[in-house]
Motif scaffolding. Structure first.
Motif, PDB file in Angstrom:
ATOM      1  N   PHE A 384       0.767  -1.289  -0.075  1.00 29.98           N
ATOM      2  CA  PHE A 384       0.052   0.093   0.104  1.00 29.98           C
ATOM      3  C   PHE A 384       0.816   1.293   0.022  1.00 29.98           C
ATOM      4  O   PHE A 384       0.520   2.125  -0.597  1.00 29.98           O
ATOM      5  CB  PHE A 384      -0.827  -0.173   1.065  1.00 29.98           C
ATOM      6  CG  PHE A 384      -1.991  -0.837   1.220  1.00 29.98           C
ATOM      7  CD1 PHE A 384      -2.488  -1.652  -0.013  1.00 29.98           C
ATOM      8  CD2 PHE A 384      -2.998  -1.107   2.243  1.00 29.98           C
ATOM      9  CE1 PHE A 384      -3.441  -2.486  -0.111  1.00 29.98           C
ATOM     10  CE2 PHE A 384      -4.064  -1.801   2.154  1.00 29.98           C
ATOM     11  CZ  PHE A 384      -4.456  -2.693   1.100  1.00 29.98           C
ATOM     12  N   ILE A 385       2.164   1.036   0.804  1.00 26.77           N
ATOM     13  CA  ILE A 385       2.845   2.331   0.918  1.00 26.77           C
ATOM     14  C   ILE A 385       3.740   2.577  -0.335  1.00 26.77           C
ATOM     15  O   ILE A 385       3.665   3.759  -1.046  1.00 26.77           O
ATOM     16  CB  ILE A 385       3.590   2.386   2.344  1.00 26.77           C
ATOM     17  CG1 ILE A 385       2.616   2.172   3.498  1.00 26.77           C
ATOM     18  CG2 ILE A 385       4.686   3.598   2.118  1.00 26.77           C
ATOM     19  CD1 ILE A 385       3.514   1.986   4.664  1.00 26.77           C
ATOM     20  N   GLU A 386       4.257   1.793  -0.716  1.00 24.44           N
ATOM     21  CA  GLU A 386       5.421   1.857  -1.757  1.00 24.44           C
ATOM     22  C   GLU A 386       4.740   1.830  -3.207  1.00 24.44           C
ATOM     23  O   GLU A 386       5.485   2.293  -3.949  1.00 24.44           O
ATOM     24  CB  GLU A 386       6.322   0.843  -1.562  1.00 24.44           C
ATOM     25  CG  GLU A 386       7.313   1.392  -0.361  1.00 24.44           C
ATOM     26  CD  GLU A 386       8.446   0.530   0.123  1.00 24.44           C
ATOM     27  OE1 GLU A 386       9.508   1.168   0.313  1.00 24.44           O
ATOM     28  OE2 GLU A 386       8.449  -0.628   0.165  1.00 24.44           O
ATOM     29  N   GLN A 387       3.705   1.273  -3.368  1.00 26.60           N
ATOM     30  CA  GLN A 387       2.817   1.368  -4.795  1.00 26.60           C
ATOM     31  C   GLN A 387       2.947   2.791  -5.294  1.00 26.60           C
ATOM     32  O   GLN A 387       3.027   3.064  -6.258  1.00 26.60           O
ATOM     33  CB  GLN A 387       1.579   0.814  -4.703  1.00 26.60           C
ATOM     34  CG  GLN A 387       1.202  -0.807  -4.839  1.00 26.60           C
ATOM     35  CD  GLN A 387      -0.171  -0.746  -4.593  1.00 26.60           C
ATOM     36  OE1 GLN A 387      -1.022   0.241  -5.380  1.00 26.60           O
ATOM     37  NE2 GLN A 387      -0.627  -1.800  -3.887  1.00 26.60           N
ATOM     38  N   ASP A 388       2.645   3.517  -4.172  1.00 31.83           N
ATOM     39  CA  ASP A 388       2.384   4.848  -4.596  1.00 31.83           C
ATOM     40  C   ASP A 388       3.681   5.666  -4.627  1.00 31.83           C
ATOM     41  O   ASP A 388       3.681   6.756  -5.626  1.00 31.83           O
ATOM     42  CB  ASP A 388       1.435   5.485  -3.585  1.00 31.83           C
ATOM     43  CG  ASP A 388      -0.037   5.192  -3.905  1.00 31.83           C
ATOM     44  OD1 ASP A 388      -0.473   4.667  -4.703  1.00 31.83           O
ATOM     45  OD2 ASP A 388      -0.825   5.155  -2.591  1.00 31.83           O
TER      46      ASP A 388
ATOM     47  N   THR B  94      -9.396   8.070  -2.236  1.00 34.19           N
ATOM     48  CA  THR B  94      -9.059   9.026  -3.562  1.00 34.19           C
ATOM     49  C   THR B  94      -7.474   9.334  -3.627  1.00 34.19           C
ATOM     50  O   THR B  94      -7.163  10.008  -4.335  1.00 34.19           O
ATOM     51  CB  THR B  94      -9.640  10.288  -3.339  1.00 34.19           C
ATOM     52  OG1 THR B  94      -9.408  11.108  -1.982  1.00 34.19           O
ATOM     53  CG2 THR B  94     -11.223  10.063  -3.397  1.00 34.19           C
ATOM     54  N   SER B  95      -6.802   8.584  -2.569  1.00 23.24           N
ATOM     55  CA  SER B  95      -5.269   8.648  -2.655  1.00 23.24           C
ATOM     56  C   SER B  95      -4.623   7.433  -2.768  1.00 23.24           C
ATOM     57  O   SER B  95      -3.414   7.263  -2.624  1.00 23.24           O
ATOM     58  CB  SER B  95      -5.025   9.070  -1.248  1.00 23.24           C
ATOM     59  OG  SER B  95      -5.505  10.677  -0.926  1.00 23.24           O
ATOM     60  N   ALA B  96      -5.301   6.658  -3.507  1.00 23.16           N
ATOM     61  CA  ALA B  96      -4.599   5.262  -4.230  1.00 23.16           C
ATOM     62  C   ALA B  96      -4.257   5.782  -5.510  1.00 23.16           C
ATOM     63  O   ALA B  96      -4.502   5.334  -6.601  1.00 23.16           O
ATOM     64  CB  ALA B  96      -5.604   4.234  -4.024  1.00 23.16           C
ATOM     65  N   TRP B  97      -2.943   6.334  -5.274  1.00 23.52           N
ATOM     66  CA  TRP B  97      -2.436   7.104  -6.558  1.00 23.52           C
ATOM     67  C   TRP B  97      -2.042   5.921  -7.792  1.00 23.52           C
ATOM     68  O   TRP B  97      -2.351   6.222  -8.862  1.00 23.52           O
ATOM     69  CB  TRP B  97      -1.005   7.829  -6.203  1.00 23.52           C
ATOM     70  CG  TRP B  97      -1.621   8.904  -5.282  1.00 23.52           C
ATOM     71  CD1 TRP B  97      -1.213   9.079  -3.777  1.00 23.52           C
ATOM     72  CD2 TRP B  97      -2.293  10.083  -5.485  1.00 23.52           C
ATOM     73  NE1 TRP B  97      -1.910   9.791  -3.199  1.00 23.52           N
ATOM     74  CE2 TRP B  97      -2.630  10.715  -4.287  1.00 23.52           C
ATOM     75  CE3 TRP B  97      -3.308  10.427  -6.510  1.00 23.52           C
ATOM     76  CZ2 TRP B  97      -3.232  12.017  -4.123  1.00 23.52           C
ATOM     77  CZ3 TRP B  97      -4.091  11.603  -6.546  1.00 23.52           C
ATOM     78  CH2 TRP B  97      -4.162  12.439  -5.219  1.00 23.52           C
ATOM     79  N   THR B  98      -1.659   4.770  -7.335  1.00 27.62           N
ATOM     80  CA  THR B  98      -1.532   3.835  -8.487  1.00 27.62           C
ATOM     81  C   THR B  98      -2.548   3.696  -9.243  1.00 27.62           C
ATOM     82  O   THR B  98      -2.189   3.349 -10.518  1.00 27.62           O
ATOM     83  CB  THR B  98      -1.015   2.297  -7.517  1.00 27.62           C
ATOM     84  OG1 THR B  98      -0.369   2.571  -6.198  1.00 27.62           O
ATOM     85  CG2 THR B  98      -0.130   1.564  -8.479  1.00 27.62           C
ATOM     86  N   GLU B  99      -3.755   3.770  -8.920  1.00 29.65           N
ATOM     87  CA  GLU B  99      -4.888   3.517  -9.644  1.00 29.65           C
ATOM     88  C   GLU B  99      -5.779   4.795  -9.732  1.00 29.65           C
ATOM     89  O   GLU B  99      -7.055   4.836 -10.062  1.00 29.65           O
ATOM     90  CB  GLU B  99      -5.811   2.419  -9.379  1.00 29.65           C
ATOM     91  CG  GLU B  99      -4.999   1.191  -9.385  1.00 29.65           C
ATOM     92  CD  GLU B  99      -4.827   0.889 -11.024  1.00 29.65           C
ATOM     93  OE1 GLU B  99      -5.622   1.117 -11.679  1.00 29.65           O
ATOM     94  OE2 GLU B  99      -3.625   0.068 -10.801  1.00 29.65           O
ATOM     95  N   LEU B 178       2.377  -3.111  -8.464  1.00 33.11           N
ATOM     96  CA  LEU B 178       1.436  -3.946  -8.636  1.00 33.11           C
ATOM     97  C   LEU B 178       0.080  -3.668  -7.832  1.00 33.11           C
ATOM     98  O   LEU B 178       0.099  -3.606  -6.598  1.00 33.11           O
ATOM     99  CB  LEU B 178       1.504  -5.355  -8.283  1.00 33.11           C
ATOM    100  CG  LEU B 178       2.685  -6.008  -9.218  1.00 33.11           C
ATOM    101  CD1 LEU B 178       3.022  -7.505  -8.667  1.00 33.11           C
ATOM    102  CD2 LEU B 178       2.086  -6.199 -10.762  1.00 33.11           C
ATOM    103  N   SER B 179      -0.980  -3.092  -8.715  1.00 30.75           N
ATOM    104  CA  SER B 179      -2.063  -2.465  -7.895  1.00 30.75           C
ATOM    105  C   SER B 179      -3.253  -3.593  -8.543  1.00 30.75           C
ATOM    106  O   SER B 179      -4.383  -3.443  -8.329  1.00 30.75           O
ATOM    107  CB  SER B 179      -2.430  -1.152  -8.281  1.00 30.75           C
ATOM    108  OG  SER B 179      -2.279  -0.847  -9.432  1.00 30.75           O
TER     109      SER B 179
END
Lengths: 461, 182
Positions: A384-388, B94-99, B178-179
């Motif tokens: 969750f942390i490092e994806q972003d 709204t802060s799941a920036w990967t997606e 990977l999301s």
């Protein structure tokens, strides 16, 4: 002497006349985005940073027996990390001294010797030349075998992490780590059996300059409130009060010490004895049965830090990220995140991240399983942390590729200044308070110091 | 059994076009569309309570050393609870920036084989899955080529997935995060 068009002077100068001093403005505490996108600077970094610093390449548990090897990199150079017959760990350039063919074509294995697939020259696992096919017919009786040994880096282990260094004039690893070594003990050297790597590390490519990740790892507490807000949304962390820490900074290294574990465990340890504190706030990843060992392995000042404000995340200059903290597992119980990442540059706009999860070797299987699942959920490629984090760096790289973007700077203007808690035990620079830019700026100062001295110069050390 | 092997030959294999093969294939196709459409809540409905979802890391090794997969380290190592949490992150934050903005993905699922499972209402399936991922205005795709080994159990007039092992063909992945689910 010219390296990739750069004059080796006290101040690197690029072909268009720009100096590193123009790009890292010490008065304004700003760094030009161009440092992320310049191929000339990158070539010089490979010499002056990766050619001279102690670089993490493996964990000793990846080399369980004589003949074990893993293939890693230092800068862009492929290296084989071996455990030889005598039990020593060796770091060998993965290049045959005959014609330049890589010796190892796999990621890991066990071998009695390294044999080149091209002409068959063979080397011991400590790098010594062993034999060549048809040696007498080809080379006669007077072959100088010593001169044909593989190029070998210095190799040393600290806190279970294998480091390598090409520079013979660099200080020993423990001196290179300086005051940070003491904290690495707290994070990684707490028990008799120590930590072990779980399986193969995650490996993946991020399309960004290596420094984009590295400067963040050097103490950016500020980004968590925005970039990692999804954790607050899910109730997995609370960044609403900002990011407070005691940042310990020396020679470009940085560790963040926080009282977050107390919040995690909802523990009030005021007035407790050291042992009672330790049993209330055990080191992340250990079990109650290990606490006698922890008491034995760490000194009293170390135990004090461990139970009040333990080091949780940080960076060893130039590119090793270290992490040991409690972590919420998916079932809502408290587990641990113990993780190290290193990154290998793959050109000026690309890096390969190698990320290991670690567990206490003596922990029961269910504790290990929960810790590795929590590590995967929170950190690394799918965490969750490092994806972003990995979402930002390639985007910044694109900014840095623009001609106008290159003229902008990254700002490190939020100054806390040294704030040393009373009685803090070591000689590093200590910043106690709302985390500002100090440790990251120190990273850039160390970078500049190494970049403005020649490859074999001792003055930077 | 080596990791890439088909299930033991003693198991009954449902040939292409047979009823059980058709049903499992239909389930996998439906799942691929649901994930490509980003209907994550609907995807959770397709998973059993006890699901084990594992995508091992791997290393390049010589043939005699096997396939190089980790036994216990994953790119994903998930339970029902952790998958629910991952879906909640995508849907509620709204802060799941990967997606954010979402990736565009296409799952090409093919080469499906189906066997009887360990229980009368369970089947084993393996499939090749090419996941194409496109982000923002990047004209190129991240390609994630995998083989998947699934266990599905009958539930109502369809199935739930109770076990999935995803074997990726890269030792070093060419995507920065990977999301998305396989």
């Amino acid at each position: 002497m010219a390296i990739s068009g750069l004059e080796v002077t006290s101040e690197p100068t690029l072909r268009d006349g720009t100096t590193l001093g123009d790009l890292i403005n010490e008065d304004q505490r700003e760094v030009s985005l161009r440092v992320l996108a310049d191929p000339e600077l990158y070539r010089l970094e490979l010499e002056r940073i990766f050619g001279r610093c102690w670089i993490a390449v493996a964990h000793e548990s990846e080399l369980p027996e004589p003949g074990s090897f893993v293939v890693r990199s230092i800068g862009e150079d492929s290296v084989v990390v071996t455990r030889s017959e005598d039990g020593d760990i060796n770091v060998l350039l993965n290049v045959c001294t005959h014609r330049g063919m890589p010796l190892c074509r796999v990621g890991r294995g066990n071998a009695k010797r390294l044999r080149c697939p091209y002409h068959g020259w063979a080397f011991n696992t400590d790098g010594r030349f062993l034999a060549a096919p048809f040696e007498k017919q080809m080379y006669g009786p007077d072959m100088d075998k010593v001169a044909l040994s593989l190029k070998t880096a210095r190799a040393e282990v600290y806190a279970g992490i294998v480091f390598a260094c090409w520079d013979q004039s660099a200080p020993p690893l423990v001196d290179y780590l300086g005051d940070i070594a003491w904290y690495l003990d707290i994070m990684f050297s707490r028990t008799d059996a120590g930590l072990e790597v779980v399986g193969e590390p995650q490996r993946f490519i991020i399309g960004a300059n290596w420094k984009a990740a590295s400067e963040q790892w050097a103490g950016d507490g500020y980004h968590a409130m925005t970039l990692h807000h999804s954790l607050t949304d899910l109730g997995l962390a609370d960044y609403s009060k900002g990011s407070w820490a005691i940042n310990v900074s020396t020679m470009g290294h940085n560790l963040r010490c926080t009282d977050n574990p107390k919040k995690f465990w909802g523990a009030n340890t005021d007035g407790l004895s050291l042992e009672e504190k330790l049993r209330t706030l055990p080191p992340p990843g250990t079990t109650p049965e290990m606490l006698d060992e922890v008491m034995r392995h760490l000194s009293e000042p170390q135990l004090q830090i461990l139970t009040d404000t333990p080091p949780s995340v940080g960076q060893i200059f130039p590119n090793l990220f270290v992490w040991n903290s409690p972590g919420l597992s998916a079932d809502g119980t408290i587990s641990a995140i113990t993780r190290i990442h290193t990154m290998f540059p793959r050109g000026h706009d690309k890096m390969e991240l190698v990320s290991w999860a670690l567990v206490e070797r003596d922990a029961p299987e269910d504790v290990k399983r929960k810790a590795r699942q929590t590590s995967v959920l929170m950190t690394g490629i799918s965490g969750f942390i490092e994806q972003d984090d990995a979402e930002t760096w390639p985007a910044i790289q694109r900014s840095a590729n623009g001609t106008q973007g290159q003229k902008l700077t990254m700002k490190y203007i939020a100054v806390l200044g040294e704030q040393r808690p009373e009685g803090w035990p070591d000689g590093a620079t200590v910043y106690d308070g709302f985390s500002r830019d100090d440790p990251q700026w120190n990273w850039w100062l160390r970078y500049r110091e190494l970049m403005t001295t020649g490859p074999a110069a001792s003055e930077a050390w | 059994m080596a990791l890439h092997d088909a299930p033991a030959e003693t198991r009954h294999r449902w040939r292409v076009g047979t009823e059980a093969h058709n049903e499992v294939l239909d389930f996998l196709i439906e799942e691929a569309w649901i994930l490509d459409d980003g209907r994550y809540a609907a995807w959770l409905e397709m998973l059993g309570e006890e699901i084990e979802y594992f995508m091992p890391t791997r290393s390049t090794v010589y043939r005699n050393d096997g396939l190089g997969f980790s036994e216990n380290m994953g790119h994903y190592d998930e339970t029902r609870k952790s998958l629910e949490l991952r879906v909640r992150r995508l849907l509620e934050s709204t802060s799941a920036w990967t997606e954010a903005p979402p990736s565009r993905t296409r799952r090409l699922v093919t080469n499906v084989q189906v066997w009887d499972g360990d229980a009368p209402d369970e089947y084993l399936a393996r499939s090749a899955c090419l996941l194409l991922r496109n982000r923002i205005d990047n004209p190129t795709f991240d390609m994630l080529s995998t083989s998947r080994r699934d266990t599905v159990r009958r539930s109502g007039d369809s199935f739930v997935l109770i076990k999935r092992r995803i074997e990726i063909d890269q030792a070093t992945l060419g995507t920065p995060n990977l999301s998305m689910f396989f």
